[in-house]
Design an enzyme around this catalytic site. Structure first.
Site, PDB file in Angstrom:
ATOM      1  N   ASP A  92       1.009  -1.333  -0.013  1.00 30.39           N
ATOM      2  CA  ASP A  92       0.010   0.060   0.010  1.00 30.39           C
ATOM      3  C   ASP A  92       0.996   1.172   0.074  1.00 30.39           C
ATOM      4  OD1 ASP A  92      -1.816   1.912   0.639  1.00 30.39           O
ATOM      5  OD2 ASP A  92      -2.354   1.184   2.304  1.00 30.39           O
ATOM      6  N   ASP A 271      -7.880  -7.287   1.236  1.00 31.65           N
ATOM      7  CA  ASP A 271      -6.935  -7.296   2.285  1.00 31.65           C
ATOM      8  C   ASP A 271      -7.805  -6.649   3.254  1.00 31.65           C
ATOM      9  OD1 ASP A 271      -5.711  -4.324   2.952  1.00 31.65           O
ATOM     10  OD2 ASP A 271      -6.466  -4.322   1.301  1.00 31.65           O
TER      11      ASP A 271
END
Length: 376
Positions: A92, A271
């Site tokens: 990320d 996720d």
């Protein structure tokens, strides 16, 4: 990176596919355990691979940049070498973490100035240096630097935000395309659709993101407090626009029910910190519903945590013992509960894949949604 579709459900938009990276293949739909600081909390890499059967895990740019720092990661030869995980990794961009630091950051066109939560030191993230940082970390899939808008968020703010996110994406792509991976294997960049819960903004953002023609696309800014119905509505709109032949990643989602409903809308990758975070607080997700292991009713329940599971921890330990460990604050309690929840999430997406291929996903999903949400 390559993506191939293996099957599509006749009664929903669910699909089964396969993503091929230099660190291995990922069968979709997939859940990716979150390893924010280079570790999935309380879980060994061997357990992740062999017991949980994770195919890809996450790292986080913001946290890894601050600790252990880029110098250490680069000397190690990248995050795979540093943490001993030899399968795919996604990072990320740190955008979500930076924006959650509302009191200690400033957003400008150049980028975001923020203060470290570790020592208060001042830092600047720009689309360019976030690409450079993720090159050093060395994940197989890296994320564009975007602004994750809060919920609720007024229309004008959301509109200005997506326009800046799109400008930032152009800068991310330019930097990514003009640099090379550091460790001898390829990396790919996913853009992120934003737009809060405004249909026209989501449509606009999805169209712009698709026009960049990257190898995969992500949907951000959901699961930030909006009702589930809003999340599903926005996901459906976006999935209908993003290209069929590329993987779609819904960021930060969610409960087992959320995952099944979003698979049905055409999402391939998920996720969430929920399985591990909730595990540490004694919440277990099971095939029959949700267990709060702290409750008195489990005190003398000596049945296995999940009797028909192929996970060692599920059959070796009883509910009563796990309750005792969690109540006592023993580390083993957090480990067992984390193993259980992650194994369950990977089992669930694996089952979804099998059902899509078999052709009976939709009926199975509707039945499972009723079961998985109930409290035991």
């Amino acid at each position: 990176m390559k993506f191939t579709l293996a099957a599509q459900d006749k009664f929903s938009k669910a699909r089964a596919g396969e993503i091929t990276t230099d660190h291995g293949t990922i069968q979709t739909p997939i859940f990716m355990p979150v390893g924010t600081a280079g570790t999935v909390k309380a879980v060994h890499q061997r357990e992740l691979a062999d017991d949980i059967k994770a195919q890809i895990i996450l790292g986080n740019t913001y946290h890894l940049y601050l600790r252990p720092g880029l110098n250490t990661i680069e000397q190690a030869g990248g995050l795979h070498k540093f943490n001993g995980w030899d399968k795919p990794i996604l990072t990320d961009s740190g955008g979500y973490q930076v924006y959650s630091l509302t009191d200690v950051r400033k957003i400008k066109e150049e980028g975001v100035t923020f203060r470290s939560h570790v020592d208060g030191s001042k830092h600047l993230f720009t689309p360019e240096n976030v690409m450079d940082i993720q090159r050093v970390i060395g994940a197989d899939i890296i994320m564009a630097f975007d602004e994750c808008t809060p919920y609720p968020c007024d229309y004008r703010y959301a509109k200005n935000s997506i326009e800046m996110t799109h400008r930032w994406l152009k800068r991310c792509c330019d930097r990514f395309d003009s640099t090379e991976p550091k460790y001898g294997y390829s990396q790919t960049l996913f853009p992120i659709v934003q737009g809060s819960v405004y249909k026209d903004l989501r449509v606009r953002s999805a169209e712009v993101i698709a026009s960049f023609e990257r190898e995969g696309n992500a949907i951000g800014g959901l699961s930030v407090g909006e009702p589930a119905e809003e999340m599903y509505a926005m996901t459906e709109i976006v999935c209908d626009i993003l290209p069929q032949q590329k993987p779609r990643y819904l960021m930060g989602v969610g409960t087992p029910v959320n995952i099944l409903e979003n698979i049905a809308l055409g999402v391939d990758m998920f996720d969430c910190v929920m399985p591990t975070r909730n595990a540490r607080n004694g919440m277990l997700f099971t095939k029959n519903g949700i267990i709060n292991i702290k409750n008195e009713k489990w005190k003398n329940d000596f049945s296995p945590i999940e009797a028909d599971s192929d996970l060692f921890a599920d059959t070796a330990y009883s509910k009563a013992y796990l309750r005792h460990l969690i109540h006592s604050g023993e580390m083993l309690g957090a480990q067992i509960a984390s193993l259980h929840n992650l194994h369950f999430y990977l089992w669930l997406v694996g089952q979804a894949r099998e059902r899509i291929i078999a052709g009976d996903f939709y009926d199975w999903k509707n039945k499972m949604v009723k079961t998985l949400g109930q409290r035991l």
